[in-house]
Design an enzyme around this catalytic site. Structure first.
Site, PDB file in Angstrom:
ATOM      1  N   ASP A  11      57.050 -15.386  48.984  1.00  0.00           N
ATOM      2  CA  ASP A  11      57.715 -15.410  47.687  1.00  0.00           C
ATOM      3  C   ASP A  11      57.532 -14.003  47.108  1.00  0.00           C
ATOM      4  OD1 ASP A  11      58.280 -15.501  45.026  1.00  0.00           O
ATOM      5  OD2 ASP A  11      57.082 -17.286  44.594  1.00  0.00           O
ATOM      6  N   CYS A  64      54.023 -21.476  35.035  1.00  0.00           N
ATOM      7  CA  CYS A  64      54.546 -22.252  36.182  1.00  0.00           C
ATOM      8  C   CYS A  64      53.577 -22.202  37.349  1.00  0.00           C
ATOM      9  CB  CYS A  64      55.927 -21.770  36.622  1.00  0.00           C
ATOM     10  SG  CYS A  64      57.155 -21.914  35.341  1.00  0.00           S
ATOM     11  N   LYS A  86      64.113 -10.132  37.911  1.00  0.00           N
ATOM     12  CA  LYS A  86      62.798  -9.476  37.762  1.00  0.00           C
ATOM     13  C   LYS A  86      62.844  -8.048  38.279  1.00  0.00           C
ATOM     14  CE  LYS A  86      60.610 -13.918  38.281  1.00  0.00           C
ATOM     15  NZ  LYS A  86      59.911 -14.352  37.078  1.00  0.00           N
TER      16      LYS A  86
HETATM   17  N1  PMP Z   1      57.806 -17.104  42.216  1.00  0.00           N
HETATM   18  C1  PMP Z   1      57.175 -16.264  41.404  1.00  0.00           C
HETATM   19  C2  PMP Z   1      55.912 -15.611  41.880  1.00  0.00           C
HETATM   20  C3  PMP Z   1      57.674 -16.013  40.133  1.00  0.00           C
HETATM   21  O1  PMP Z   1      57.040 -15.173  39.319  1.00  0.00           O
HETATM   22  C4  PMP Z   1      58.858 -16.667  39.719  1.00  0.00           C
HETATM   23  C5  PMP Z   1      59.424 -16.457  38.329  1.00  0.00           C
HETATM   24  N2  PMP Z   1      58.486 -16.591  37.310  1.00  0.00           N
HETATM   25  C6  PMP Z   1      59.491 -17.515  40.617  1.00  0.00           C
HETATM   26  C7  PMP Z   1      58.946 -17.713  41.861  1.00  0.00           C
HETATM   27  C8  PMP Z   1      60.771 -18.220  40.263  1.00  0.00           C
HETATM   28  O2  PMP Z   1      61.790 -17.290  40.074  1.00  0.00           O
HETATM   29  P1  PMP Z   1      63.178 -17.721  39.434  1.00  0.00           P
HETATM   30  O3  PMP Z   1      62.863 -18.524  38.220  1.00  0.00           O
HETATM   31  O4  PMP Z   1      63.820 -16.418  39.111  1.00  0.00           O
HETATM   32  O5  PMP Z   1      63.921 -18.480  40.478  1.00  0.00           O
END
Ligand code: PMP
Length: 397
Positions: free
Chosen positions: A191, A354, A217
């Site tokens: 990821d 999250c 990001k």
């Molecule tokens: N993995 C990581 C490490 C993240 O920081 C994030 C976003 N906070 C995500 C996955 C999910 O990304 P997205 O919401 O842009 O799909």
């Protein structure tokens, strides 16, 4: 203690970000602000170049298609991959869901994750019916690869790790993780959400099998992201959504599908998102990811020293974390800290980020998180420190 050294932005790009004038934006790990060049690329795409892709026979559609495919080439090149291995998705979340739902399990029904994963790298596997095992962390907040090696079995189809933690900023030794995964015939999915905006990633050297990241990001728009996968793996994966743009031939009896990546891109895609992503990739490459990383490392170190100087602040994660400083003001809920910081013109994220299993591991309900970007500088840290002194004043009153 001595006052920490002040870092003046070596990158000097702050004035390229119109949305952060007079604002201390320390939430780039949630989503990055956009430099003017990305905003201009989006505006021009809509006001001058816009048409659909892959369908129209007219010239404008052909040139929009060329721009969309050029974005794919730029995004794959950014991480050392080939365009035919890069699927455009809505973001990292969709990219991981795609793998979880389409990768043939080949008789292996377990996935090895870690205690610090974002929910986006936990829930898709659960929904796809995998049994989940979670690798613990070292005391410093890194994924314990020795433990991973001991836990991995031939029942594991895939190992899924964050390349950089979105809470602790810890950087995975991805090459070692790949060796471990492959030693038992498992695949490695990284990821890369927090890695791609700040590390010079090369998936070939890392030995990853899948790599997921989000455009927003990386200074690009929301709604566009990438799944890179090894070509022979993508070729074995069936489509997961059906519709236009992913088919070869449709009849009521049978439908045949295009090869990857088109097979996984049903429907009209986020055309202008891809154009914005291309502009963002060009922008970070021009600055150089090594320079961005060095800049953010200096800021992290300055920030950690400054927060230690304030006192009464618990810091999480390793000293050399990548661009991210998670903390709590002792005795104060992270939401209260973030609210008072907001009054002081400083935006930090507060909550579980999250990553609820990580909060359990830290034994806290939430942390506050300051995260840096290419435009951040010492003025942001000074404002953060003033805000935290105010938090302490209010809560000791
Ligand atoms: N993995 C990581 C490490 C993240 O920081 C994030 C976003 N906070 C995500 C996955 C999910 O990304 P997205 O919401 O842009 O799909």
């Amino acid at each position: 203690m001595n006052a920490p050294a002040r870092i003046n932005s070596a990158l000097n790009v702050r004035d390229q970000f119109p949305a952060i004038a007079n604002w201390h934006y320390l939430d780039s790990a949630a989503t990055a602000q956009k430099p003017q060049t990305v905003i201009d690329a989006i505006t021009e795409a809509y006001s001058r170049d816009y048409a659909t892709v892959h369908r129209g026979v007219y010239e404008r559609s052909a040139s929009m298609t060329a721009s969309y495919e050029a974005a794919r080439a730029a995004a794959s090149n950014l991480i050392g991959g080939q365009p035919n291995e890069l699927v455009f998705t809505r973001g990292a979340t969709e990219a991981i869901n795609l793998v979880a739902h389409t990768l043939p399990k080949e008789g292996r029904n377990r996935v090895l994750l870690s205690q610090l994963e974002h929910h986006s790298n936990i829930v898709p596997w659960q929904l796809a019916g995998y049994e989940v095992d979670a690798v613990p962390l070292t005391p410093d907040g890194e994924i314990d690869l020795e433990a991973a090696e001991a836990m991995l079995t031939e029942e594991h189809r895939i190992v899924g790790f964050a390349h950089v933690s979105n809470v602790l900023g810890s950087i995975l030794d991805a090459g070692r993780a790949a060796e471990i995964a492959h030693s038992k015939g498992a695949l490695l999915l990284l990821d890369g959400c927090q890695a791609v905006p700040r590390l010079d990633v090369n998936i070939v050297t890392l030995g990853a099998d899948f790599y997921a990241f989000s455009g927003h990001k990386l200074y690009a728009p929301t709604g566009i992201g990438c799944l890179w996968g090894r070509a022979e793996l993508l070729a074995k994966m069936p489509p997961w959504q059906g519709g236009g743009a992913m088919i070869e031939k449709v009849t009521f009896e049978e439908t045949t599908f295009l090869d990857p990546p088109a097979r996984f891109e049903a429907g009209t895609p986020h055309i202008v998102g891809a154009v914005g992503l291309h502009a963002a990739v060009d922008w970070v490459e021009k600055l150089s990811l090594d320079a961005i990383h060095a800049h953010e490392c200096a800021l992290v170190s300055e920030c950690r020293d400054a927060l230690r100087n304030v006192g009464g602040v618990t810091l999480y994660g390793p000293e050399d974390s990548a661009g991210i400083v998670s903390f709590n003001v002792d005795g104060v809920h992270a939401h209260d800290t973030a609210t008072i910081l907001d009054d002081a013109g400083v935006a930090v994220r507060a909550g579980h980020h999250c990553a609820q299993p990580l909060m359990d591991w830290l034994s806290v309900p939430a942390t506050a998180r300051a995260s840096f970007a290419a435009h951040s500088d010492s003025s942001d840290i000074e404002a953060l420190v003033r805000g935290i002194e105010q938090v302490k004043r209010i809560f000791s009153a």
